[in-house]
Design a protein around this motif. Structure first.
Motif, PDB file in Angstrom:
ATOM      1  N   GLY A   1      40.380  38.096 -26.101  1.00 33.13           N
ATOM      2  CA  GLY A   1      39.661  38.622 -27.244  1.00 33.13           C
ATOM      3  C   GLY A   1      40.571  39.253 -28.288  1.00 33.13           C
ATOM      4  N   ARG A   2      40.169  39.120 -29.534  1.00 29.91           N
ATOM      5  CA  ARG A   2      40.834  39.755 -30.660  1.00 29.91           C
ATOM      6  C   ARG A   2      39.818  39.889 -31.780  1.00 29.91           C
ATOM      7  N   THR A   3      40.220  40.501 -32.890  1.00 27.97           N
ATOM      8  CA  THR A   3      39.321  40.635 -34.031  1.00 27.97           C
ATOM      9  C   THR A   3      39.043  39.276 -34.658  1.00 27.97           C
ATOM     10  N   PRO A   4      37.937  39.151 -35.403  1.00 24.00           N
ATOM     11  CA  PRO A   4      37.687  37.898 -36.114  1.00 24.00           C
ATOM     12  C   PRO A   4      38.861  37.526 -37.017  1.00 24.00           C
TER      13      PRO A   4
ATOM     14  N   GLY B   1      45.550  44.710 -34.746  1.00 27.05           N
ATOM     15  CA  GLY B   1      45.998  44.366 -33.406  1.00 27.05           C
ATOM     16  C   GLY B   1      46.589  42.975 -33.356  1.00 27.05           C
ATOM     17  N   GLY B   2      47.036  42.605 -32.176  1.00 20.91           N
ATOM     18  CA  GLY B   2      47.667  41.303 -31.995  1.00 20.91           C
ATOM     19  C   GLY B   2      46.708  40.274 -31.429  1.00 20.91           C
TER      20      GLY B   2
ATOM     21  N   ALA C   1      38.317  34.938 -31.125  1.00 20.00           N
ATOM     22  CA  ALA C   1      38.361  35.827 -32.287  1.00 20.00           C
ATOM     23  C   ALA C   1      36.957  36.278 -32.654  1.00 20.00           C
ATOM     24  N   GLY C   2      36.415  37.202 -31.867  1.00 20.37           N
ATOM     25  CA  GLY C   2      35.109  37.784 -32.173  1.00 20.37           C
ATOM     26  C   GLY C   2      33.934  36.846 -32.027  1.00 20.37           C
ATOM     27  N   HIS C   3      34.066  35.799 -31.235  1.00 22.11           N
ATOM     28  CA  HIS C   3      33.067  34.735 -31.126  1.00 22.11           C
ATOM     29  C   HIS C   3      32.310  34.857 -29.802  1.00 22.11           C
ATOM     30  N   PRO C   4      31.079  34.328 -29.707  1.00 21.96           N
ATOM     31  CA  PRO C   4      30.404  34.292 -28.404  1.00 21.96           C
ATOM     32  C   PRO C   4      31.275  33.574 -27.377  1.00 21.96           C
TER      33      PRO C   4
END
Length: 394
Positions: free
Chosen positions: A293-296, A302-303, A272-275
């Motif tokens: 990958g996804r949003t934080p 999104g899913g 979730a948006g992480h390194p």
């Protein structure tokens, strides 16, 4: 010499520690251990490691200068998990595989040190359990471990975290969190149940108490759904919901949520948006895990896709927050991913316990900055390896 072959007097000392320990508070723990061993003529002092893992301080009523973790016999026992003969001898103190400190042992004059050290190793094991249990009931053990006060945000987060290190027969997970006394937005979590290890690393936007509260909410929501048996995508959705519902300032948290099958090495993960974590194989970094990958967490767009990869025996997974790679020296040069990977590869060649690996990596980041960190820096190292598990045991 096994526990069964240790002289009977030491089994009696263990019985004393168990029985007297029921009514012993944190402040009296050091004296309890010293007095229990005293009839043998052996001098024993318990030393606890500080939060920075740079010094080992004696438990009252003992007094004296703390022993440095680096470049001392006491530190060697702590870092390598081995008894260092003396006199004085130093014996590691752990709870399971969580490193807590050391015992300083001076046998009676003329005594055979071999059975004394064998007995004190049993005592050290019991002391590790007592420290962990008694730490819940008072502040005295915390005072020994702190070189300065914590901020309220750091106090909140440290109380949420699991132990820094855990090992089962098939794996080890070890973590570190800096700056110890001022951390605000970073956290880690794990749970090992049967053949599944569930792992998480978090980094909330911002600093201080607001960031700590967002991280605490994320950890709480994730744990609640995890314990209820939810899948990774459902856990992420639960964290989304609590952040949206409880924070009106678009507060978000980056994270990696993962599940490792200890039976076959299959790793499922969400980023979730992480390194992206780094996978090390045979002591070399082979790739970063960029899928899933996804949003934080807390940003509903999104899913959630769950990615998958497969470990080989002996693989290591290094997870970290951006406070590690973005740490800057006085000239503004970042620590960087390349430097982190090179150091991780170098330490891997030394075949150290996982806990010592992350300690050295963390100190390299702190030393690079040559001053107060601008951001939290968290590391988590996961090893799918029976050999790594054995190295974690004193």
């Amino acid at each position: 010499m096994t526990g069964a072959n240790v002289p009977e007097v030491w089994h009696g000392i263990l019985a004393t520690l168990v029985e007297a320990g029921h009514l012993t508070g944190p402040a009296e723990l050091g004296r309890l251990v010293t007095d229990a061993v005293a009839p043998t003529g052996t001098e024993v002092v318990v030393y606890l490691v500080d939060y920075e893992q740079r010094a080992l301080g004696p438990l009252p009523p003992a007094a004296g200068t703390p022993e440095p973790v680096d470049d001392s016999a006491a530190g060697q026992a702590f870092t390598l998990g081995r008894t260092v003969p003396g006199p004085p001898a130093w014996i590691p103190v752990v709870n399971g595989t969580e490193r807590l400190g050391v015992l300083r042992v001076v046998p009676a004059t003329g005594a055979d040190p071999y059975p004394v050290l064998a007995g004190c190793r049993l005592v050290a094991g019991m002391v590790g359990h007592l420290i962990t249990a008694k730490n819940l009931y008072g502040d005295d053990l915390q005072r020994v471990r702190r070189s300065r006060p914590m901020t309220p945000a750091a106090e909140l987060l440290w109380r949420l975290l699991p132990p820094l290190t855990f090992a089962s027969r098939q794996m080890v997970v070890s973590t570190v969190l800096e700056p110890c006394y001022e951390v605000g937005g970073d956290a880690f979590d794990y749970a090992v149940d049967g053949d599944v290890a569930r792992l998480a690393i978090y980094d909330a936007v911002g600093k201080g108490m607001r960031a700590a509260l967002a991280t605490a909410a994320a950890v709480g929501a994730a744990r609640a759904r995890r314990i209820a048996g939810a899948a990774l995508d459902e856990v992420a959705t639960a964290v989304d919901r609590v952040l949206v519902d409880e924070f009106s300032d678009s507060r978000f948290v980056t994270a990696v949520l993962a599940e490792l099958s200890l039976a076959d090495g299959r790793l499922r993960y969400v980023n979730a948006g992480h390194p992206p974590p780094v996978l090390l194989r045979a002591g070399r970094a082979v790739r970063t895990l960029k899928d899933g990958g996804r949003t934080p967490l807390g940003i509903l767009a999104g899913g959630t896709t769950v990615a998958e990869t497969v470990f080989e025996p002996g693989d290591r997974l290094l997870l970290f927050t951006d406070g590690v790679t973005e740490a800057r020296d006085p000239e503004g040069v970042q620590f960087g991913l390349d430097r982190l990977v090179a150091l991780a590869e170098g330490v891997a060649r030394e075949d150290l316990p996982a806990a010592e690996t992350v300690r050295r990596l963390s100190h390299a980041v702190i030393d690079h900055q040559a001053g107060p960190p601008r951001d939290d820096a968290t590391l988590m190292l996961v090893e799918w390896s029976e050999a790594a598990a054995r190295r974690a045991v004193p």
